[in-house]
Design an enzyme around this catalytic site. Structure first.
Site, PDB file in Angstrom:
ATOM      1  N   GLU A  32      24.924  19.185  36.021  1.00 10.85           N
ATOM      2  CA  GLU A  32      25.556  20.222  35.308  1.00 10.85           C
ATOM      3  C   GLU A  32      25.239  20.354  33.560  1.00 10.85           C
ATOM      4  OE1 GLU A  32      27.564  23.032  36.290  1.00 10.85           O
ATOM      5  OE2 GLU A  32      27.271  23.351  34.049  1.00 10.85           O
ATOM      6  N   GLY A  38      31.871  25.621  36.458  1.00  9.40           N
ATOM      7  CA  GLY A  38      31.241  26.703  36.816  1.00  9.40           C
ATOM      8  C   GLY A  38      31.997  28.078  36.152  1.00  9.40           C
ATOM      9  N   GLU A 202      32.170  54.702  36.065  1.00  8.45           N
ATOM     10  CA  GLU A 202      31.901  54.123  37.294  1.00  8.45           C
ATOM     11  C   GLU A 202      30.676  55.058  37.970  1.00  8.45           C
ATOM     12  OE1 GLU A 202      31.822  51.267  39.522  1.00  8.45           O
ATOM     13  OE2 GLU A 202      30.462  52.764  40.453  1.00  8.45           O
ATOM     14  N   ASP A 311      26.426  32.056  44.531  1.00  8.59           N
ATOM     15  CA  ASP A 311      25.888  33.306  44.014  1.00  8.59           C
ATOM     16  C   ASP A 311      24.371  33.446  44.024  1.00  8.59           C
ATOM     17  OD1 ASP A 311      28.547  33.878  43.924  1.00  8.59           O
ATOM     18  OD2 ASP A 311      28.339  34.346  41.729  1.00  8.59           O
ATOM     19  N   HIS A 449      63.336  35.533  55.827  1.00 10.72           N
ATOM     20  CA  HIS A 449      63.933  36.745  54.737  1.00 10.72           C
ATOM     21  C   HIS A 449      64.558  36.366  53.801  1.00 10.72           C
ATOM     22  CE1 HIS A 449      66.017  40.449  54.494  1.00 10.72           C
ATOM     23  NE2 HIS A 449      66.984  39.658  54.363  1.00 10.72           N
TER      24      HIS A 449
HETATM   25  P1  NAD Z   1      30.568  44.793  41.275  1.00 10.69           P
HETATM   26  O1  NAD Z   1      29.623  45.000  42.175  1.00 10.69           O
HETATM   27  O2  NAD Z   1      31.987  44.612  41.998  1.00 10.69           O
HETATM   28  O3  NAD Z   1      30.940  46.200  40.429  1.00 10.69           O
HETATM   29  C1  NAD Z   1      30.125  46.710  39.602  1.00 10.69           C
HETATM   30  C2  NAD Z   1      30.280  48.070  39.548  1.00 10.69           C
HETATM   31  O4  NAD Z   1      29.415  48.600  38.372  1.00 10.69           O
HETATM   32  C3  NAD Z   1      29.771  48.862  40.763  1.00 10.69           C
HETATM   33  O5  NAD Z   1      31.053  49.664  41.151  1.00 10.69           O
HETATM   34  C4  NAD Z   1      28.571  49.821  40.160  1.00 10.69           C
HETATM   35  O6  NAD Z   1      28.544  51.059  41.058  1.00 10.69           O
HETATM   36  C5  NAD Z   1      28.886  49.982  38.742  1.00 10.69           C
HETATM   37  N1  NAD Z   1      27.685  50.326  37.895  1.00 10.69           N
HETATM   38  C6  NAD Z   1      26.408  49.726  37.958  1.00 10.69           C
HETATM   39  N2  NAD Z   1      25.706  50.289  37.235  1.00 10.69           N
HETATM   40  C7  NAD Z   1      26.487  51.326  36.638  1.00 10.69           C
HETATM   41  C8  NAD Z   1      26.135  52.193  35.542  1.00 10.69           C
HETATM   42  N3  NAD Z   1      24.791  52.092  35.155  1.00 10.69           N
HETATM   43  N4  NAD Z   1      27.110  53.263  34.950  1.00 10.69           N
HETATM   44  C9  NAD Z   1      28.212  53.153  35.682  1.00 10.69           C
HETATM   45  N5  NAD Z   1      28.658  51.911  36.605  1.00 10.69           N
HETATM   46  C10 NAD Z   1      27.661  51.328  37.050  1.00 10.69           C
HETATM   47  O7  NAD Z   1      30.516  43.945  40.070  1.00 10.69           O
HETATM   48  P2  NAD Z   1      31.531  43.224  39.017  1.00 10.69           P
HETATM   49  O8  NAD Z   1      32.784  43.930  39.135  1.00 10.69           O
HETATM   50  O9  NAD Z   1      30.749  42.969  37.891  1.00 10.69           O
HETATM   51  O10 NAD Z   1      31.765  41.749  39.504  1.00 10.69           O
HETATM   52  C11 NAD Z   1      30.552  40.966  39.676  1.00 10.69           C
HETATM   53  C12 NAD Z   1      30.818  39.992  40.862  1.00 10.69           C
HETATM   54  O11 NAD Z   1      31.873  39.094  40.718  1.00 10.69           O
HETATM   55  C13 NAD Z   1      31.157  40.400  42.142  1.00 10.69           C
HETATM   56  O12 NAD Z   1      30.568  39.902  43.252  1.00 10.69           O
HETATM   57  C14 NAD Z   1      32.722  40.158  42.390  1.00 10.69           C
HETATM   58  O13 NAD Z   1      32.960  40.399  43.782  1.00 10.69           O
HETATM   59  C15 NAD Z   1      32.733  39.151  41.743  1.00 10.69           C
HETATM   60  N6  NAD Z   1      34.237  39.030  40.995  1.00 10.69           N
HETATM   61  C16 NAD Z   1      35.282  38.827  41.768  1.00 10.69           C
HETATM   62  C17 NAD Z   1      36.674  38.902  41.438  1.00 10.69           C
HETATM   63  C18 NAD Z   1      37.657  38.585  42.585  1.00 10.69           C
HETATM   64  O14 NAD Z   1      37.567  37.922  43.684  1.00 10.69           O
HETATM   65  N7  NAD Z   1      39.024  38.869  42.342  1.00 10.69           N
HETATM   66  C19 NAD Z   1      36.817  39.135  40.201  1.00 10.69           C
HETATM   67  C20 NAD Z   1      35.832  39.309  39.349  1.00 10.69           C
HETATM   68  C21 NAD Z   1      34.483  39.378  39.700  1.00 10.69           C
END
Ligand code: NAD
Length: 477
Positions: A32, A38, A202, A311, A449
């Site tokens: 690491e 991580g 979005e 990932d 409950h």
């Molecule tokens: P995501 O893929 O969930 O969302 C990214 C969003 O950005 C999408 O909806 C996409 O359409 C939008 N986007 C992309 N390009 C764009 C643009 N040019 N203009 C406007 N919108 C645009 O990715 P994330 O939210 O960055 O998360 C990354 C990773 O981390 C994912 O795999 C997610 O599952 C993981 N994560 C998980 C958790 C959790 O489990 N609670 C929390 C945070 C992140």
């Protein structure tokens, strides 16, 4: 030095694989170059949830204390202390992981690992010294980093990814978030709870596009109600500096718009991290930008004896998915060494997804729409949490639990929840689906409950057409 297993990357994929391998008798090393834990522990799940927790408490003290007869004056927000609390929480958990690695006799190697074509690993430490290690099996678990969108101004100061957000020590007043995915809506929840003015831009027609449609629509309404400005179907064109901060230009329904912020958060996805991972001459088959693996051989890459998890490989990118793949892969490697049959202890096919908004969101398996697309006959049940005692007590009555059940076999196929403690409760359904349980079998268990889990009983009863606590609804013939 030679090992049975070298793991490159000590995130939730890598450190879990290393510990499982060691417990199964393998001689293990983990490489690491930053810190154990991580992204999850240092720059992702844990810091985000700690800060969301603090922000929710702050909001509840303002909005809900009075509802239960408490009066609090002069509630003050010290953002730098929230950051300290986040850091202490991460540090504590990282220490725990380090202790587990040490306690399981795993050799920690600090530095950046590079896979060489003879299947050895060269590690360069902080002083630039290189040491070469060998192993029968190698797991690549190097994770991912935030992806930046290719628009003008993305490199301006003040345009941050999640990594930068966690390093901020002052609370911005106005924030534009690019991306309404999981990271986007969680940061929107966090910062709007703390009183910042948030705009989400979005590109797709709805936020949380991969989640149940009703959940996305509800969340949009809830965020809007708490003051978040949400633009969907909105494509970012560029970012520019203004006198007071930053301006994001975007196009929505073919019309130009702008949104201003003190900072811009780019939450538009993540990309696999493999910088410097492969020495010249190493040929590993890729699937797009991710490492291609053979799932029938526990994520073995095209390079025999080299595996990849988390990932860096195609599929769902979540910490718990990476950990599960780590366990699976370590068990496979240990079975190979012992000449034993591979009998995995974990089911990789059922992966829950959770979003830490308010209320929380969680889902697993099929939605009703997925089942329809796949031609699977289903019956569904739904329970609105406003009739749940615990939810009324805690003023968290917003939300629902939905369950998708096979019409003929009665097997649980999926569940979607948007309610308090959804992220904890979803595991009932994960257990049910991965063990092939039916709705009737889930209904055999008494749920205590008052609990939020009673809502699960209600949703299951509704699917069975036997709801005891809700007014019967007419079913379509
Ligand atoms: P995501 O893929 O969930 O969302 C990214 C969003 O950005 C999408 O909806 C996409 O359409 C939008 N986007 C992309 N390009 C764009 C643009 N040019 N203009 C406007 N919108 C645009 O990715 P994330 O939210 O960055 O998360 C990354 C990773 O981390 C994912 O795999 C997610 O599952 C993981 N994560 C998980 C958790 C959790 O489990 N609670 C929390 C945070 C992140």
């Amino acid at each position: 030095m030679n090992f049975d297993l070298i793991v490159i990357g000590a995130g939730p994929g890598g450190y879990v694989a290393a510990i499982k391998g060691a417990k199964l008798g393998l001689k293990v090393a983990v490489i690491e170059n930053i810190r154990a834990g991580g992204t999850c522990l240092n720059r992702g799940c844990i810091p985000a949830k700690a800060m969301i927790h603090a922000s929710q408490l702050y909001k509840e003290m303002h909005e809900e204390a009075g509802l239960v007869g408490l009066a609090a004056n002069n509630i003050r927000l010290d953002y730098s202390k929230i950051v300290d609390y986040k850091q202490e929480t991460s540090d504590e958990l990282v220490k725990g992981v380090e202790a587990l690695l040490e306690g399981n006799g795993i050799q920690r190697i600090d530095g950046k690992g590079k896979l060489r074509s003879d299947k050895s690993v060269a590690v360069v430490d902080a002083e630039g010294n290189e040491t070469v290690y060998t192993a029968d099996s190698i797991i690549l678990a190097t994770g991912s980093v935030p992806a930046l969108i290719p628009v003008p101004g993305i490199d301006l100061p003040g345009v941050l990814t999640s990594d930068g957000v966690f390093q901020m020590t002052d609370l911005p007043q106005k924030i534009v978030i690019i991306g309404g995915g999981v990271i986007g809506v969680e940061f929107a929840t966090l910062f709007s709870n703390l009183g910042a003015q948030v705009t989400i831009v979005e590109a797709l027609p709805r936020i949380l596009q991969n989640m149940d449609k009703e959940i996305s629509q509800n969340l949009k309404m809830i965020l809007k109600k708490s003051g978040v400005d949400i633009h969907t179907g909105a494509m970012v064109k560029g970012i520019s500096q203004t006198d007071g901060g930053l301006c994001v230009a975007f196009e929505e329904k073919e019309k130009p718009f702008t949104a201003e912020g003190d900072i811009v958060i780019c939450a538009a996805g993540r990309k696999p991290y493999m910088d410097g991972l492969f020495d010249e001459g190493v040929e590993i088959a890729m699937k797009g930008k991710e490492i291609d693996t053979d799932e029938t051989k526990a994520f073995e890459t095209s390079h025999k004896g080299v595996y990849a998890i988390g990932d860096v490989v195609p599929g769902i990118k979540l910490a718990h998915a990476a950990s599960a793949q780590g366990i699976y892969c370590a068990e496979y490697i240990a079975a190979l060494k012992d000449g034993a049959a591979f009998d995995p202890s974990i089911d990789l096919s059922v992966i829950p997804a959770c979003v830490y908004t308010d209320p929380e969101i969680a889902q697993v398996g099929l939605t009703e729409a997925d089942a329809k697309d796949q031609g699977i006959p289903v019956k569904t049940g739904k329970f609105i949490m406003s009739a749940n005692g615990k939810s009324l007590i805690t003023h968290e009555e917003r939300g629902f639990i939905k369950v998708v059940v096979h019409e003929e076999t009665d097997q649980i196929l999926g569940a979607q929840m948007m309610c308090a403690r959804a992220t904890d409760m979803i595991s009932e359904f994960v257990t049910a689906i991965s063990n092939g349980l039916t709705a009737a079998q889930m209904l055999r268990s008494i749920r205590p409950h008052p609990t939020y889990n009673e809502g699960i009983t209600e949703a299951l009863e509704d699917a069975a057409g036997e709801s005891l606590h809700t007014v019967p609804r007419r079913r379509k013939k």
